[in-house]
Write a protein that holds these residues in place. Structure first.
Motif, mmCIF file in Angstrom:
data_model
loop_
_atom_site.group_PDB
_atom_site.id
_atom_site.type_symbol
_atom_site.label_atom_id
_atom_site.label_comp_id
_atom_site.label_asym_id
_atom_site.label_seq_id
_atom_site.Cartn_x
_atom_site.Cartn_y
_atom_site.Cartn_z
ATOM 1 N N GLU A 168 27.141 30.400 -12.605
ATOM 2 C CA GLU A 168 28.276 31.302 -12.482
ATOM 3 C C GLU A 168 28.988 31.079 -11.158
ATOM 4 N N ARG A 169 30.258 31.408 -11.150
ATOM 5 C CA ARG A 169 31.033 31.326 -9.917
ATOM 6 C C ARG A 169 31.007 32.676 -9.217
ATOM 7 N N VAL A 170 30.640 32.654 -7.952
ATOM 8 C CA VAL A 170 30.617 33.859 -7.127
ATOM 9 C C VAL A 170 31.499 33.585 -5.921
ATOM 10 N N GLY A 171 32.735 34.034 -5.998
ATOM 11 C CA GLY A 171 33.683 33.669 -4.956
ATOM 12 C C GLY A 171 33.916 32.164 -5.000
ATOM 13 N N GLY A 172 33.729 31.524 -3.874
ATOM 14 C CA GLY A 172 33.892 30.067 -3.836
ATOM 15 C C GLY A 172 32.582 29.322 -3.946
ATOM 16 N N VAL B 198 31.617 22.842 -4.656
ATOM 17 C CA VAL B 198 32.801 22.072 -5.044
ATOM 18 C C VAL B 198 32.412 20.662 -5.454
ATOM 19 N N LEU B 199 31.549 20.020 -4.675
ATOM 20 C CA LEU B 199 31.151 18.652 -4.978
ATOM 21 C C LEU B 199 30.411 18.554 -6.304
ATOM 22 N N LEU B 200 29.555 19.532 -6.591
ATOM 23 C CA LEU B 200 28.800 19.496 -7.830
ATOM 24 C C LEU B 200 29.735 19.601 -9.035
ATOM 25 N N ILE B 201 30.693 20.511 -8.969
ATOM 26 C CA ILE B 201 31.646 20.662 -10.068
ATOM 27 C C ILE B 201 32.488 19.401 -10.230
ATOM 28 N N GLU B 202 32.990 18.860 -9.126
ATOM 29 C CA GLU B 202 33.804 17.651 -9.199
ATOM 30 C C GLU B 202 33.025 16.491 -9.790
ATOM 31 N N ASP B 203 31.736 16.411 -9.486
ATOM 32 C CA ASP B 203 30.928 15.283 -9.927
ATOM 33 C C ASP B 203 30.495 15.419 -11.384
ATOM 34 N N MET B 204 30.194 16.634 -11.808
ATOM 35 C CA MET B 204 29.608 16.811 -13.137
ATOM 36 C C MET B 204 30.596 17.287 -14.196
ATOM 37 N N ALA B 205 31.663 17.957 -13.808
ATOM 38 C CA ALA B 205 32.603 18.512 -14.784
ATOM 39 C C ALA B 205 33.199 17.467 -15.727
ATOM 40 N N PRO B 206 33.550 16.252 -15.238
ATOM 41 C CA PRO B 206 34.121 15.267 -16.170
ATOM 42 C C PRO B 206 33.173 14.882 -17.309
ATOM 43 N N GLU B 207 31.872 14.984 -17.096
ATOM 44 C CA GLU B 207 30.906 14.630 -18.131
ATOM 45 C C GLU B 207 30.443 15.842 -18.931
ATOM 46 N N ALA B 208 30.776 17.024 -18.462
ATOM 47 C CA ALA B 208 30.278 18.241 -19.101
ATOM 48 C C ALA B 208 30.930 18.442 -20.462
ATOM 49 N N ARG B 209 30.150 18.947 -21.400
ATOM 50 C CA ARG B 209 30.641 19.218 -22.751
ATOM 51 C C ARG B 209 31.126 20.655 -22.849
ATOM 52 N N HIS C 294 19.992 11.302 4.884
ATOM 53 C CA HIS C 294 19.489 11.635 6.204
ATOM 54 C C HIS C 294 18.461 12.749 6.095
ATOM 55 N N ALA C 295 17.573 12.822 7.065
ATOM 56 C CA ALA C 295 16.477 13.784 6.982
ATOM 57 C C ALA C 295 16.950 15.224 7.136
ATOM 58 N N HIS C 296 18.009 15.442 7.875
ATOM 59 C CA HIS C 296 18.466 16.812 8.075
ATOM 60 C C HIS C 296 19.133 17.327 6.803
ATOM 61 N N PRO C 297 19.029 18.629 6.533
ATOM 62 C CA PRO C 297 19.684 19.173 5.336
ATOM 63 C C PRO C 297 21.195 18.964 5.369
ATOM 64 N N HIS C 298 21.751 18.539 4.246
ATOM 65 C CA HIS C 298 23.195 18.395 4.120
ATOM 66 C C HIS C 298 23.796 19.587 3.406
ATOM 67 N N SER C 299 22.951 20.429 2.865
ATOM 68 C CA SER C 299 23.425 21.547 2.094
ATOM 69 C C SER C 299 22.398 22.667 2.174
ATOM 70 N N TRP C 300 22.795 23.853 1.742
ATOM 71 C CA TRP C 300 21.831 24.946 1.769
ATOM 72 C C TRP C 300 22.009 25.848 0.560
ATOM 73 N N ILE C 301 20.941 26.553 0.228
ATOM 74 C CA ILE C 301 20.922 27.498 -0.884
ATOM 75 C C ILE C 301 20.341 28.813 -0.396
ATOM 76 N N MET D 134 24.587 28.419 -4.025
ATOM 77 C CA MET D 134 24.840 27.179 -3.294
ATOM 78 C C MET D 134 25.966 27.365 -2.285
ATOM 79 N N ASP D 135 25.932 26.582 -1.231
ATOM 80 C CA ASP D 135 26.973 26.697 -0.213
ATOM 81 C C ASP D 135 28.314 26.220 -0.778
ATOM 82 N N PRO D 136 29.431 26.642 -0.186
ATOM 83 C CA PRO D 136 30.748 26.359 -0.762
ATOM 84 C C PRO D 136 31.056 24.876 -0.964
ATOM 85 N N ILE D 137 30.761 24.052 0.022
ATOM 86 C CA ILE D 137 31.093 22.631 -0.094
ATOM 87 C C ILE D 137 30.272 21.975 -1.190
ATOM 88 N N TYR D 138 28.983 22.278 -1.220
ATOM 89 C CA TYR D 138 28.128 21.698 -2.257
ATOM 90 C C TYR D 138 28.570 22.156 -3.633
#
Length: 214
Positions: free
Chosen positions: A115-119, A58-69, A22-29, A52-56
């Motif tokens: 790095e993790r900064v809070g959530g 979490v989603l990024l880690i969930e999506d990429m962590a299984p493939e991360a070395r 969608h054209a509207h932002p789904h996330s923010w930095i 990055m915003d908290p929800i984004y």
């Protein structure tokens, strides 16, 4: 969920040009930049921090962590940071730099960190200029934005821009986006299943202008 949040972007921050969203932002930095200068006061690098915003995050880690070395989470975060930076290369790290209105394209990115900064996740890297820019003789400005406007990138409210070496007397001015009403209407009218426009984000980009005394 992956469809709604454009999985292509979540798994690299940069597959946006082929993602459907969608054209509207789904996330923010929240963006922070530290300008490095040489002994002559010329700008040599932009140290960028993308919080990055908290929800984004979490989603990024969930999506990429299984493939991360790596064995530890920190090692996995290092791998993800290098992957993100590599994916951003083709798109010039979402960054545009100008000196007196002239586009500066000669720069490279180094030292990616995640790095993790809070959530939230904080993605950092150094954008090093091939040739220093003299902010005393030229009006320097830069912007960082997602071309499709899937992610809204704006400078943080506090400590948005600073000088690493404490350049004296330099001033900055934030230039907020002022998209034409027709562009705003075009963005609002885009359907959920419409392919993202890779030119849309620039209309909503926030610029930062830098001036230093002679």
């Amino acid at each position: 969920m992956r469809h709604l949040l454009c999985r292509g972007l979540t798994s690299g921050l940069i597959l946006v040009l082929s993602a459907v969203c969608h054209a509207h932002p789904h996330s923010w930095i929240d963006l922070r930049v530290a300008l490095a200068t040489d002994d002559r006061g010329r700008i040599t690098a932009l140290h960028q921090s993308w919080l990055m915003d908290p929800i984004y995050s979490v989603l990024l880690i969930e999506d990429m962590a299984p493939e991360a070395r790596g064995e530890s989470l920190d090692e996995k975060l290092d791998w993800i940071a290098r992957t993100i930076l590599g994916n951003l290369t083709e798109y010039r790290y979402f960054t545009e730099i100008e000196a007196e209105g002239r586009a500066i394209a000669a720069f490279q990115a180094f030292d990616p960190r995640l790095e993790r900064v809070g959530g939230r996740l904080d993605f950092r890297f150094e954008l090093r200029l091939d040739e220093p820019l003299d902010a005393r003789a030229n009006k320097i400005r830069y912007t960082v934005y997602d071309p499709t406007y899937f992610i809204e990138i704006l400078h943080a409210e506090q400590d948005a821009l600073r000088f690493v070496d404490g350049a004296e007397g330099c001033e900055s001015r934030r230039i907020p986006p002022r998209p034409d009403p027709a562009i705003v209407a075009r963005a609002a009218a885009m359907a959920v299943d419409q392919r993202a426009d890779p030119t849309l984000g620039r209309y909503f980009a926030e610029w930062m202008e830098v001036r230093c005394p002679h």
